[in-house]
Design a protein around this motif. Structure first.
Motif, mmCIF file in Angstrom:
data_model
loop_
_atom_site.group_PDB
_atom_site.id
_atom_site.type_symbol
_atom_site.label_atom_id
_atom_site.label_comp_id
_atom_site.label_asym_id
_atom_site.label_seq_id
_atom_site.Cartn_x
_atom_site.Cartn_y
_atom_site.Cartn_z
ATOM 1 N N LEU A 235 0.827 -1.291 0.045
ATOM 2 C CA LEU A 235 -0.041 -0.057 -0.158
ATOM 3 C C LEU A 235 0.735 1.217 0.094
ATOM 4 N N LYS A 236 1.987 1.330 0.926
ATOM 5 C CA LYS A 236 2.681 2.782 1.124
ATOM 6 C C LYS A 236 3.883 2.614 0.502
ATOM 7 N N ARG A 237 4.400 1.425 0.024
ATOM 8 C CA ARG A 237 5.739 1.257 -0.710
ATOM 9 C C ARG A 237 6.655 1.395 0.668
ATOM 10 N N VAL A 238 6.562 1.215 1.807
ATOM 11 C CA VAL A 238 7.377 1.326 2.846
ATOM 12 C C VAL A 238 7.478 0.010 3.597
ATOM 13 N N VAL A 239 8.579 -0.662 3.864
ATOM 14 C CA VAL A 239 8.896 -1.753 4.696
ATOM 15 C C VAL A 239 8.701 -1.431 6.249
ATOM 16 N N PRO A 240 7.659 -1.772 6.993
ATOM 17 C CA PRO A 240 7.817 -1.569 8.372
ATOM 18 C C PRO A 240 9.185 -2.053 8.999
ATOM 19 N N ARG A 241 9.689 -1.183 9.886
ATOM 20 C CA ARG A 241 11.023 -1.313 10.607
ATOM 21 C C ARG A 241 10.787 -2.273 11.652
ATOM 22 N N ARG A 242 9.628 -2.496 12.286
ATOM 23 C CA ARG A 242 9.583 -3.452 13.244
ATOM 24 C C ARG A 242 8.322 -4.033 13.367
ATOM 25 N N LEU A 243 8.123 -5.431 13.699
ATOM 26 C CA LEU A 243 6.862 -5.890 13.869
ATOM 27 C C LEU A 243 7.118 -6.515 15.390
ATOM 28 N N GLN A 244 5.824 -6.051 16.208
ATOM 29 C CA GLN A 244 5.845 -6.302 17.715
ATOM 30 C C GLN A 244 4.643 -7.038 18.274
ATOM 31 N N LEU A 245 4.884 -8.203 18.677
ATOM 32 C CA LEU A 245 3.922 -8.818 19.389
ATOM 33 C C LEU A 245 3.743 -8.769 20.842
ATOM 34 N N VAL A 246 2.894 -8.392 21.385
ATOM 35 C CA VAL A 246 3.020 -8.201 23.117
ATOM 36 C C VAL A 246 1.949 -9.112 23.560
ATOM 37 N N TYR A 247 2.454 -10.021 24.360
ATOM 38 C CA TYR A 247 1.780 -11.205 24.938
ATOM 39 C C TYR A 247 1.481 -10.576 26.485
ATOM 40 N N LEU A 248 0.132 -10.103 26.572
ATOM 41 C CA LEU A 248 -0.191 -10.135 27.796
ATOM 42 C C LEU A 248 -0.383 -11.381 28.794
ATOM 43 N N GLY A 249 -0.582 -12.502 28.320
ATOM 44 C CA GLY A 249 -0.713 -13.621 29.099
ATOM 45 C C GLY A 249 0.565 -14.071 29.848
ATOM 46 N N SER A 250 1.545 -13.770 29.276
ATOM 47 C CA SER A 250 2.783 -14.052 29.890
ATOM 48 C C SER A 250 3.766 -12.998 30.237
ATOM 49 N N GLY A 251 3.485 -11.985 29.547
ATOM 50 C CA GLY A 251 4.438 -10.707 29.900
ATOM 51 C C GLY A 251 5.632 -10.873 29.216
ATOM 52 N N ASP A 252 5.311 -11.086 27.730
ATOM 53 C CA ASP A 252 6.601 -11.076 26.792
ATOM 54 C C ASP A 252 6.440 -10.252 25.705
ATOM 55 N N VAL A 253 7.372 -9.826 25.011
ATOM 56 C CA VAL A 253 7.344 -9.085 23.769
ATOM 57 C C VAL A 253 8.031 -9.658 22.590
ATOM 58 N N LEU A 254 7.645 -10.131 21.765
ATOM 59 C CA LEU A 254 8.213 -10.832 20.522
ATOM 60 C C LEU A 254 8.515 -9.646 19.306
#
Length: 317
Positions: free
Chosen positions: A215-234
């Motif tokens: 859509l934007k011709r821009v590759v996102p710099r970062r993908l971030q998954l926030v796991y609230l069940g375990s308190g982890d960030v991937l």
């Protein structure tokens, strides 16, 4: 595939040899694959083709679950919290949003109230809401909303590939740095997967990144998954080659869906997840029988259609 025979009737009142025009000549009816894919539906097909069919083609009803509904509630709270000024985005304020967002969810989707129909005293509901509050509170140990100003929340994105396949989905949050770098964030109310399963967890995020890139011709710099069940960030930092591989995978997946739609060959793929499936009564793995395929279709006569040919069963997923 169903086809309807075409017939020509002689008009008894017409001159000899004349043929009366048929009032309604039906055309062949075929099942047509949906024109779009979302991460959820792509995941369904990869998990079990028959599950994809039940959800997308047969559209069998599914009961709401406590876990999925709690996820919807928590997402709504985190989205609404950003309506407040940065200095007021506190854990107590976020927890205070839970009851009101639950009432709004009930108003929008009354069927979720069935989850607690057997809880007249409200004790189980109270515990469920308390767990939602704990998940919201844990978020503050992973991110500081007072320092975030999302560019988008609950953003619907859609793009069409050169093949004609449309990709669509809803991104929980998009952050854009002053330098223009894009971060895509997704909240998960479950626990983080073990490292060997991280690639599967990132598929959804790479899907979103591909759509944003197209859509934007821009590759996102970062993908971030926030796991609230375990308190982890991937986190994962994609490159164009990653997203090109995802696109090829999606096209291969779409071709498999097209073949299954044409042949009606939707094979179940048994896994441990089958125990949570709502469709065991229709699944051969559990002694069930799927609904008839192709689906019952209403054949529209040529005169009503303007002679446009075959009619399909499906639209978007």
């Amino acid at each position: 595939m169903e086809t309807s025979s075409e017939g020509v009737a002689e008009d008894a009142g017409a001159p000899a040899g004349a043929v009366a025009a048929t009032a309604a000549v039906p055309r062949p009816v075929v099942a047509i694959a949906p024109a779009s894919l979302s991460p959820s539906r792509a995941g369904d097909f990869m998990q079990c083709p028959l599950l994809y069919r039940f959800r997308v083609i047969d559209r069998l009803p599914e009961k709401p679950s406590e876990a999925a509904t709690r996820g919807t509630l928590v997402h709504a709270v985190l989205e609404r919290l950003f309506d407040a000024p940065a200095g007021e985005r506190t854990a107590p304020r976020a927890k205070a949003l839970v009851p009101g967002q639950w009432e709004r969810l009930l108003a929008d989707r009354p069927e979720v109230g069935e989850l607690f129909a057997d809880d007249p005293a409200g004790e189980r509901l109270a515990g469920w809401l308390t767990e939602a509050e704990r998940l919201v509170e844990r978020w503050f140990t992973l991110e500081d909303p007072s320092r975030l100003e999302p560019a988008e929340r609950e953003l619907f994105v859609e793009t069409e590939l050169d093949s004609g396949l449309r990709l669509r989905g809803i991104i929980d949050r998009v952050d854009v740095a002053p330098t223009g770098e894009v971060r895509i964030v997704d909240y998960k109310t479950g626990k983080a997967p073990r490292p060997e399963y991280a690639e599967g967890a990132l598929f959804q995020m790479k899907f979103y990144a591909l759509v944003v890139w197209r859509l934007k011709r821009v590759v996102p710099r970062r993908l971030q998954l926030v796991y609230l069940g375990s308190g982890d960030v991937l986190t994962y930092d994609p490159v164009p080659a990653d997203l090109e591989r995802v696109e090829r995978k999606l096209l291969a997946l779409w071709e498999a869906i097209r073949r299954a739609t044409e042949t009606g060959d939707w094979r179940p793929r048994p896994t441990k997840l089958c125990g949570w499936c709502d469709h065991q009564a229709h699944c051969p793995e559990f002694g069930g029988t799927p609904p008839p395929y192709p689906l019952p279709l209403a054949t529209v006569p040529d005169q009503a259609r303007g002679g446009q040919g075959a009619q399909g069963t499906m639209g978007a997923d």
